[in-house]
Design a protein around this motif. Structure first.
Motif, short mmCIF file in Angstrom:
data_model
loop_
_atom_site.label_atom_id
_atom_site.label_comp_id
_atom_site.label_asym_id
_atom_site.label_seq_id
_atom_site.Cartn_x
_atom_site.Cartn_y
_atom_site.Cartn_z
N VAL A 46 0.83 -1.20 0.00
CA VAL A 46 0.00 0.00 0.00
C VAL A 46 0.87 1.26 0.00
CG1 VAL A 46 -1.75 1.29 1.26
CG2 VAL A 46 -1.92 -1.19 1.09
N HIS A 47 1.98 1.24 0.74
CA HIS A 47 2.88 2.39 0.75
C HIS A 47 3.41 2.69 -0.65
CE1 HIS A 47 6.12 5.13 1.83
NE2 HIS A 47 6.97 4.33 1.21
N THR A 48 3.84 1.65 -1.34
CA THR A 48 4.33 1.82 -2.70
C THR A 48 3.23 2.31 -3.61
OG1 THR A 48 5.92 0.04 -2.33
CG2 THR A 48 5.48 0.66 -4.61
N LEU A 49 2.03 1.78 -3.40
CA LEU A 49 0.89 2.19 -4.22
C LEU A 49 0.59 3.67 -4.01
CD1 LEU A 49 -1.15 0.93 -6.20
CD2 LEU A 49 -2.70 0.63 -4.27
N VAL A 50 0.71 4.14 -2.78
CA VAL A 50 0.44 5.55 -2.49
C VAL A 50 1.40 6.44 -3.27
CG1 VAL A 50 0.65 7.31 -0.69
CG2 VAL A 50 -0.59 5.21 -0.22
N VAL A 51 2.67 6.07 -3.33
CA VAL A 51 3.65 6.87 -4.08
C VAL A 51 3.28 6.90 -5.56
CG1 VAL A 51 6.06 7.05 -4.76
CG2 VAL A 51 5.48 6.38 -2.41
N SER A 52 2.98 5.73 -6.13
CA SER A 52 2.65 5.65 -7.56
C SER A 52 1.38 6.43 -7.87
CB SER A 52 2.47 4.18 -7.97
OG SER A 52 3.64 3.44 -7.71
N LEU A 53 0.38 6.27 -7.04
CA LEU A 53 -0.89 6.95 -7.31
C LEU A 53 -0.77 8.45 -7.05
CD1 LEU A 53 -3.43 4.39 -5.84
CD2 LEU A 53 -2.57 4.61 -8.17
N GLY A 54 0.09 8.84 -6.11
CA GLY A 54 0.32 10.26 -5.89
C GLY A 54 0.92 10.92 -7.13
N ILE A 55 1.86 10.25 -7.76
CA ILE A 55 2.45 10.76 -9.01
C ILE A 55 1.38 10.83 -10.09
CG2 ILE A 55 4.11 10.25 -10.84
CD1 ILE A 55 5.89 9.00 -8.69
N MET A 56 0.53 9.83 -10.15
CA MET A 56 -0.55 9.80 -11.14
C MET A 56 -1.49 10.99 -10.96
SD MET A 56 -2.96 6.51 -11.92
CE MET A 56 -4.30 6.54 -13.10
N ILE A 57 -1.80 11.33 -9.71
CA ILE A 57 -2.68 12.47 -9.44
C ILE A 57 -2.00 13.78 -9.82
CG2 ILE A 57 -3.75 13.80 -7.58
CD1 ILE A 57 -4.40 11.14 -6.21
N ILE A 58 -0.71 13.88 -9.55
CA ILE A 58 0.02 15.10 -9.93
C ILE A 58 0.01 15.26 -11.45
CG2 ILE A 58 2.31 16.16 -9.99
CD1 ILE A 58 2.80 14.91 -7.23
N PHE A 59 0.25 14.15 -12.16
CA PHE A 59 0.23 14.22 -13.62
C PHE A 59 -1.15 14.61 -14.13
CE2 PHE A 59 3.98 11.13 -14.57
CZ PHE A 59 4.85 12.05 -14.00
N ALA A 60 -2.19 14.06 -13.50
CA ALA A 60 -3.55 14.45 -13.90
C ALA A 60 -3.79 15.92 -13.62
CB ALA A 60 -4.57 13.60 -13.13
N GLY A 61 -3.22 16.42 -12.54
CA GLY A 61 -3.36 17.83 -12.23
C GLY A 61 -2.69 18.71 -13.27
N VAL A 62 -1.59 18.23 -13.85
CA VAL A 62 -0.93 18.98 -14.92
C VAL A 62 -1.89 19.17 -16.09
CG1 VAL A 62 0.92 18.92 -16.62
CG2 VAL A 62 1.39 18.29 -14.25
N ILE A 63 -2.62 18.10 -16.44
CA ILE A 63 -3.61 18.21 -17.52
C ILE A 63 -4.69 19.21 -17.15
CG2 ILE A 63 -5.45 17.01 -18.75
CD1 ILE A 63 -3.83 14.54 -18.81
N ALA A 64 -5.28 19.04 -15.96
CA ALA A 64 -6.40 19.89 -15.56
C ALA A 64 -5.97 21.35 -15.48
CB ALA A 64 -6.95 19.42 -14.21
N PHE A 65 -4.89 21.60 -14.77
CA PHE A 65 -4.44 22.98 -14.58
C PHE A 65 -4.01 23.60 -15.90
CE2 PHE A 65 -1.11 26.10 -13.67
CZ PHE A 65 -1.78 26.92 -12.77
N GLY A 66 -3.19 22.88 -16.67
CA GLY A 66 -2.67 23.43 -17.92
C GLY A 66 -3.77 23.72 -18.92
#
Length: 793
Positions: free
Chosen positions: A658-678
């Protein structure tokens, strides 16, 4: 420098803020491609090199007791490169600082040349066997690290009811345990509670009474890609070893460590295709909108250029250069991001996979392909954006664009609704409906970004649901004790007498081959008592499954592999005891996410192996207050060969997986935020640029920046809401695709959606909307509105 190139530089500097967001989106897409692709290649190359250098086996055959002479006969088979017999023995490890006994696996290896044998050892610490004493051991490196053990220390193993002391002469890793799990029942390495212990082959035979015999055959074949031929070869080997009790045959493709590693490599291929495509498509759409507006603003300039002799091709190439520059910038940034991303992933993989070294290096071809993709999508977006303006004749283009056609939008035809909206909402809606391409791009980008955020949050919830499903709905025992041999039900009484045991029930694991036509699998069937309550198979919806007095309950994955359903018949052949083939009915199909479970009544399975009622595992509910006394008693339990503690397994899953999953999914959310914000910021900046005169007029009339930015807020919220409507079905489809990509015989990820995930998705996406609105408000405050109302000729 030509005039067009100087104009290109001015355009780049004049719109650098808008273009920077597109570069960021392209960089994330290219970075995902390079990073995931690099991680895939690094894992694949590291796996291939490790397997080759340390001679990873192609098959394992477990037997009760086979003479070495029979093993030597197997080496003469055509297609066999090497074969060896060894001793494999599950033990209990007694460490002074550990209250509970620890499960271990003892493996015999040659005293000399253990690094060149099949499944050779790669020494990490120490010098290996000295030849001066028998009781020497080489530990698996991760187990040694988890317990702070070093060469020169001592470790105690319980062998044949005796507590033996071993001197640690080294720590090592092996290609057989790149992913250190006991078998298919475990999905996460747990070196704190499981280790591998390598001892001298001669000593293992003496102490375990296997003189001139072995209980496992390992080998390598020359038929590297001929899976069907390997199966035929293994069938011939089984017939030779059949008199000695074949327990299980495992080709490389079904070996637990290899399967986990190969599934991860396969999953990277899928991710390296899906993620970059999403980002690059969004970047192309946004760039299309940006350059179409830039071309519209410069239509007079374009008309003038064409009138003084510049051809359509030269003007078109000029705008394409803008796309090329953006693509190259995004490709360079994406290449750097990808290399950093791959390095981060390799550091994460080091927590799970034990390699001598990860073959980390940049891959120029991946960087080149990433650059090509970056430029290609940028050029496609640029070409579509300027094509409409370039089709104008010079005389027409040299005139300013005529006012856009007015008229009522569709919502104005609903007077009751339209009149309830304020004039700022009406303005926002008119702008959206009259700029359909821009609006649709915003909606699509919002839908994709929110879908990614939603998928990330649901995957997080699904991971916890999987753990809860396994450890709250299916497995209820505190401790499971495995036995070396089948015992009568009297063994249950022995378990009940252990200190602190509140409740105990027996189980029986029977290794059988199940066959449906040409489809077959060799698996362990778990026999449960009639009143079982410590293991309760359930459907995925939580409804209980009744274990019938005859027949089998199979997991959905096993039913899929064997192509059977409830009511069908299977051929069942035990691999030990009475090996008579019989036909059994599939009573029901049960849900499950780990391995390929199969259950039956314990008396029914006992009859299959020729016993009245056999037991080889005891499931226990233990009083936490008596844990220390219970563990002390288990350490000296004569027939115990290992134990599994439910809370330890669950905690390990939560801390690592779960800890590893949190890191991976956190990066995924940041990348999604790049799309939304940009995307939203770009749309807003274009609107501000197109409507400077309108904004300035509002300011002259006394409207404050907050009032004016409220119009853009309404547009963003309307676009965002429309994107939300599409995002959740799209996110669900993405989750299904990801679940299918990682669906294997070892592990399956459920798709579990909580209402809280939906709410949190909206909150996170709303944060990006708020960030965009802050930027818009700041831009409007900085606007020179007095210059904006001046009439320009």
């Amino acid at each position: 420098m030509s005039a067009l190139n100087r104009k290109l530089i001015r355009d780049l500097f004049g719109t650098w803020g808008t273009l920077a967001t597109i570069v960021a989106i392209i960089a994330v897409g290219t970075g995902s491609f390079v990073g995931l692709g690099s991680a895939h290649r690094i894992l694949s190359a590291s796996q291939a090199a490790y397997y080759r250098d340390y001679r990873f086996g192609d098959f394992w055959i477990d037997v009760k007791r086979a003479p070495i002479s029979a093993v030597d006969r197997l080496a003469e088979f055509p297609g066999v490169s090497a074969v060896a017999g060894r001793i494999v023995f599950d033990v209990i490890v007694d460490l002074p600082e550990e209250i509970r006994p620890i499960s271990g696996r003892l493996l015999s290896v040659p005293e000399e040349g253990f690094d060149r044998s099949i499944n050779g050892l790669c020494l990490v610490q120490g010098s290996g066997f000295s030849g001066r004493r028998n009781e020497e051991v080489i530990l698996s490196e991760s187990f040694a690290q988890a317990h702070g053990l070093r060469p020169g220390d001592r470790v105690h193993l319980i062998l044949n009811r005796k507590r033996e002391s071993f001197l640690i002469v080294g720590t090592a890793i092996s290609p057989e345990y790149v992913y250190l799990v006991r078998g298919e029942g475990d999905i996460i390495p747990d070196p704190e509670h499981f280790g591998v212990f390598y001892v001298k082959d001669r000593y293992a035979r003496e102490v375990l009474d296997f003189k001139d015999a072995c209980n496992q055959v390992v080998g390598r074949v020359l038929l590297s890609d001929g899976n069907g031929d390997i199966e035929l070869l293994l069938d011939r080997m089984e017939r030779v070893l059949e008199p000695y009790g074949v327990l299980a045959t495992t080709p490389r493709e079904r070996q637990a460590s290899h399967r986990f590693l190969s599934d991860e490599i396969h999953g990277l291929v899928v991710s390296a295709t899906v993620m970059p495509t999403i980002f690059l498509v969004v970047a192309a759409l946004v760039l299309n909108v940006v350059l179409s507006r830039l071309a519209e603003r410069q239509r007079v300039v374009i008309g003038t250029l064409k009138a003084i002799g510049y051809t359509d091709v030269r003007v078109f190439v000029h705008f394409l250069k803008l796309g090329v520059v953006i693509g190259v910038a995004g490709g360079i940034a994406g290449g750097g991001l990808g290399i950093a991303m791959a390095a981060g992933m390799i550091e994460m993989y080091k927590e799970f996979y034990d390699f001598p070294t990860f073959l980390f290096r940049p891959h120029p071809d991946l960087l080149a392909v990433g650059m090509v993709l970056s430029v290609l999508f940028a050029v496609l977006g640029a070409a579509k954006g300027v094509w409409a303006v370039l089709r104008l004749q010079p005389a027409e283009a040299m005139h300013s664009k005529p006012p856009e056609r007015g008229g009522a939008i569709i919502l104005e035809r609903i007077p009751g609704l339209w009149q309830r909206l304020g004039f700022r909402s009406q303005m926002a809606l008119r702008t959206m409906f009259r700029n359909r391409t821009r609006t649709l791009t915003g909606v699509a980008s919002s839908a994709l970004s929110v879908a990614l955020i939603f998928a990330a949050l649901v995957m997080y919830d699904s991971a916890f649901y999987l753990i809860d499903f396994q450890f709250k709905q299916v497995a209820h025992s505190d401790v499971d004790i495995g036995m070396r041999e089948e015992k009568s039900v009297a063994a249950l009484l022995e378990g009940r007498e252990l200190p602190g045991v509140d409740y105990a029930e027996p189980s029986l694991g029977v290794v059988c081959e199940l066959r449906n036509g040409r489809r077959a699998r060799r698996i362990g069937i778990v026999g449960l008592s009639e009143s079982h309550r410590l293991t309760t198979p359930v459907q995925t919806d939580g409804s209980p499954i009744v274990i019938p007095p005859s027949g089998l309950v199979v997991s959905g994955k096993l039913a899929e592999v064997l192509d059977v359903k409830a009511g069908d018949t299977l051929e069942l052949t035990p691999v030990r005891g009475r090996r008579d083939t019989r036909f059994v009915r599939v009573a029901s199909v049960v849900g499950g996410y780990l391995g390929m479970e199969c259950y039956g009544d314990i008396r029914y399975l006992s009859g299959i192996v020729g016993e009245a009622q056999a037991v080889n595992s005891i499931q226990l509910a233990v009083d936490p207050a008596a844990t220390a006394a219970f563990y002390q008693a288990v350490k000296v339990l004569p027939n115990a060969q290992g134990l599994s503690v439910r809370n330890d397994t669950k905690a390990s899953l939560e801390e690592t997986f779960v800890h590893t999953l949190v890191v991976s999914l956190g990066i995924m959310i940041i990348f999604a935020g790049v799309i939304a914000f940009g995307t939203m910021l770009n749309t807003a900046m274009i609107e501000i640029g197109d409507r400077i005169r309108e904004i300035s007029t509002f300011r002259v009339l006394g409207y404050r920046p907050g009032h004016v930015s409220g119009i853009f807020l309404r547009e963003n919220l309307a676009t965002f809401t429309a994107g939300l409507v599409l995002a959740f079905p799209l996110g669900y489809a993405l989750l299904i695709a990801m679940a299918q990509a990682y669906d294997s015989e070892l592990f399956r990820m459920p798709v579990f959606i909580r209402p809280a995930a939906v709410v949190l998705t909206v909150v996170i996406a709303g944060f990006f909307v708020a960030a965009v609105q802050w930027c818009v408000h700041r831009q409007i405050r900085k606007l020179d509105w007095l210059a904006g109302i001046q009439v320009k000729e």
